[in-house]
Design an enzyme around this catalytic site. Sequence first.
Site, PDB file in Angstrom:
ATOM      1  N   HIS A 182      -2.338 -38.365  36.902  1.00 33.04           N
ATOM      2  CA  HIS A 182      -1.869 -39.702  37.069  1.00 33.04           C
ATOM      3  C   HIS A 182      -2.781 -40.787  36.129  1.00 33.04           C
ATOM      4  O   HIS A 182      -3.826 -41.299  36.312  1.00 33.04           O
ATOM      5  CB  HIS A 182      -2.351 -40.401  38.546  1.00 33.04           C
ATOM      6  CG  HIS A 182      -1.503 -41.957  38.795  1.00 33.04           C
ATOM      7  ND1 HIS A 182      -1.124 -41.977  40.010  1.00 33.04           N
ATOM      8  CD2 HIS A 182      -1.544 -42.852  38.131  1.00 33.04           C
ATOM      9  CE1 HIS A 182      -0.688 -43.084  40.016  1.00 33.04           C
ATOM     10  NE2 HIS A 182      -0.859 -43.538  38.849  1.00 33.04           N
ATOM     11  N   GLU A 228       5.039 -42.123  38.877  1.00 36.75           N
ATOM     12  CA  GLU A 228       5.049 -42.676  40.116  1.00 36.75           C
ATOM     13  C   GLU A 228       6.250 -43.600  40.522  1.00 36.75           C
ATOM     14  O   GLU A 228       6.690 -44.479  39.723  1.00 36.75           O
ATOM     15  CB  GLU A 228       3.903 -43.498  40.714  1.00 36.75           C
ATOM     16  CG  GLU A 228       3.549 -44.751  39.710  1.00 36.75           C
ATOM     17  CD  GLU A 228       2.348 -45.237  39.804  1.00 36.75           C
ATOM     18  OE1 GLU A 228       1.857 -45.745  41.060  1.00 36.75           O
ATOM     19  OE2 GLU A 228       1.372 -45.174  39.052  1.00 36.75           O
ATOM     20  N   HIS A 273       4.132 -44.030  44.997  1.00 42.00           N
ATOM     21  CA  HIS A 273       3.157 -44.942  45.208  1.00 42.00           C
ATOM     22  C   HIS A 273       3.638 -45.811  46.573  1.00 42.00           C
ATOM     23  O   HIS A 273       4.650 -46.332  46.336  1.00 42.00           O
ATOM     24  CB  HIS A 273       3.291 -46.187  44.021  1.00 42.00           C
ATOM     25  CG  HIS A 273       2.437 -47.575  44.362  1.00 42.00           C
ATOM     26  ND1 HIS A 273       1.498 -47.680  43.323  1.00 42.00           N
ATOM     27  CD2 HIS A 273       1.958 -47.891  45.124  1.00 42.00           C
ATOM     28  CE1 HIS A 273       0.924 -48.949  43.821  1.00 42.00           C
ATOM     29  NE2 HIS A 273       1.280 -49.048  45.000  1.00 42.00           N
ATOM     30  N   HIS A 283      -2.581 -41.723  45.001  1.00 45.75           N
ATOM     31  CA  HIS A 283      -3.627 -42.748  45.052  1.00 45.75           C
ATOM     32  C   HIS A 283      -3.506 -43.080  46.610  1.00 45.75           C
ATOM     33  O   HIS A 283      -3.765 -44.361  46.900  1.00 45.75           O
ATOM     34  CB  HIS A 283      -3.912 -43.667  44.132  1.00 45.75           C
ATOM     35  CG  HIS A 283      -2.549 -44.599  43.744  1.00 45.75           C
ATOM     36  ND1 HIS A 283      -1.553 -44.904  44.817  1.00 45.75           N
ATOM     37  CD2 HIS A 283      -2.009 -45.020  42.549  1.00 45.75           C
ATOM     38  CE1 HIS A 283      -0.630 -45.493  44.266  1.00 45.75           C
ATOM     39  NE2 HIS A 283      -0.694 -45.687  42.970  1.00 45.75           N
ATOM     40  N   ASP A 300      -5.597 -42.391  38.195  1.00 44.83           N
ATOM     41  CA  ASP A 300      -4.929 -43.681  37.931  1.00 44.83           C
ATOM     42  C   ASP A 300      -5.609 -44.661  36.975  1.00 44.83           C
ATOM     43  O   ASP A 300      -5.604 -45.677  37.052  1.00 44.83           O
ATOM     44  CB  ASP A 300      -4.955 -44.478  39.362  1.00 44.83           C
ATOM     45  CG  ASP A 300      -3.773 -45.661  39.327  1.00 44.83           C
ATOM     46  OD1 ASP A 300      -2.919 -45.596  38.359  1.00 44.83           O
ATOM     47  OD2 ASP A 300      -3.626 -46.416  40.195  1.00 44.83           O
TER      48      ASP A 300
HETATM   49  N1  LIG Z   1      -2.810 -49.009  39.882  1.00 45.01           N
HETATM   50  C1  LIG Z   1      -2.594 -50.178  39.590  1.00 45.01           C
HETATM   51  O1  LIG Z   1      -3.073 -51.074  40.090  1.00 45.01           O
HETATM   52  N2  LIG Z   1      -1.953 -50.431  38.435  1.00 45.01           N
HETATM   53  C2  LIG Z   1      -1.371 -49.400  37.718  1.00 45.01           C
HETATM   54  C3  LIG Z   1       0.081 -49.182  38.479  1.00 45.01           C
HETATM   55  C4  LIG Z   1      -0.056 -48.327  39.643  1.00 45.01           C
HETATM   56  O2  LIG Z   1      -0.662 -47.254  39.727  1.00 45.01           O
HETATM   57  O3  LIG Z   1       0.176 -48.746  40.792  1.00 45.01           O
HETATM   58  C5  LIG Z   1      -1.055 -49.928  36.383  1.00 45.01           C
HETATM   59  O4  LIG Z   1       0.007 -49.348  35.673  1.00 45.01           O
HETATM   60  O5  LIG Z   1      -1.666 -50.813  35.934  1.00 45.01           O
HETATM   61 ZN   LIG Z   2       0.464 -46.697  41.783  1.00 44.31          ZN
HETATM   62 ZN   LIG Z   3      -0.735 -45.743  38.673  1.00 43.55          ZN
END
Ligand SMILES: NC(=O)N[C@@H](CC(=O)O)C(=O)O
Ligand SMILES: [Zn+2]
Ligand SMILES: [Zn+2]
Length: 453
Positions: free
Chosen positions: A57, A143, A177, A231, A299
């Site tokens: 991710h 996601e 997600h 996540h 992530d």
């Molecule tokens: N995790 C986040 O807060 N941001 C992620 C998108 C996501 O994974 O939801 C992004 O692409 O900035």
């Molecule tokens: Zn996400």
């Molecule tokens: Zn993400």
Amino acid sequence: MYGLVVENAKVCFDDNIVTCSIGIDGGKIRKIAKIIKGEETYDARGLLALPGAIDTHVHFRDMEQEEKETWVTGSRSALYGGVTTVIDMPNTSPPTFDRDSFDMKLAIAKNSSMIDFGINAGVSTDLDELPRLWKKGAMAFGEIFMAKSTGGFNVDEDTLRDALRMISKMGATASIHAEDEALHEELKKALKNDTSPSVHSQMRPVESEINAVMGAIRLVKETRVAMHLTHISTAKTIELIKGEGITCDVTPHHLLLHMKHWDKLGARAKMNPPIRHDREINALWEGVNDGSIDVLASDHAPHTKEEKDTDVRSAPSGVPGVETMMPLMLKAVYDRKLSLKRLIDMASENPARIFGIEGKGRIQEGYDADIMFVDMSAVKMITAADLHSKAGWTPFEGFEGIFPVAVMQRGNILLDGKEFYAKRGDGNFLRGKGYRPHSIKGMKKMLAGRSGK
Ligand SMILES: NC(=O)N[C@@H](CC(=O)O)C(=O)O
Ligand SMILES: [Zn+2]
Ligand SMILES: [Zn+2]
């Protein structure tokens, strides 16, 4: 005689650590034994040899968001953190929703990435594109956003159901997600006068994830899709998905950042799902240890300092993390918060199994020689100045980590102490299981063209 032999490496087999040699040829591990002869040798005395991490991710941005990250800077940052394979997410600009955007991203990644990579396809309302993206070699779908996050590409329940049906039929995996958009809308209104940074955690409470996870479980029952929840951040999520055949991952930031970090980090602590209280964090650690959490993923969501250092409502969500994921978790192993075996399972073996990445994720004969070498006594303070993401900051400033001293990909040493040998384009595109070189229609056209000559 092997082209390259790694000597004196400490390798973790089940729960035992054994000192051995690793014979490598053609980028693959050919033999593991006490003593092996090689044309060249690499002395790994005193070092652990772990399979390169597979981060399923990441958001490497690029294209219209080069200011945040590119495939060059993202993959370089990954390598410094012992990550030798990444899967990139589709909420880029342009989003990876159709064949053209897929091809565009693939061309850039092929030219730029220093490490092996897969590309996920996104889900929009144009569901006809899904099988086409699958044939192009998308690693998985997702996601898929059940609520708005960066990019705002959330899909409604009916679209999601139809998409999951198709994904199920194709035999692909859906990475979800899970948050509840309707609840966010309600709470946004209710909390509109609250200006504290931590309001972000209140606007996306545990109930949001729980509602969405319950919905996702219903959809798995209806569609029988292979679902992966990415996540995850709540105790209840772990409880709910037990026995449902759903896999999941956790990020280092949901394991290591607490509500108290809002004070120190301000909007830099803003991500989706948000940071939580100890009750959730303790349950996540339990899930890490008892095996109910399958995968560790970063992530990695880079945004610039300028974008982040503003009020919490206008700052974008997301934190960089691909380079600090393994160092933080190796330090957690050092602190006995989890076993080394569990970390290898979560960072390498399970990601490969769940996403169908063949020949990676293990130090084993026949597997790619993707190896990170680690000195478990080399604990170091993490500081943004030493990291390589374009983001230029980290929410883990001042935390301790154990960084790899060397990293090998398919038998090539790409990083060794202070020497960095990786070049853009060194990474291979890892095709998903649905890849087909030509569509039947394309094949017919091609054959017709040939016979006409
Ligand atoms: N995790 C986040 O807060 N941001 C992620 C998108 C996501 O994974 O939801 C992004 O692409 O900035
Ligand atoms: Zn996400
Ligand atoms: Zn993400």
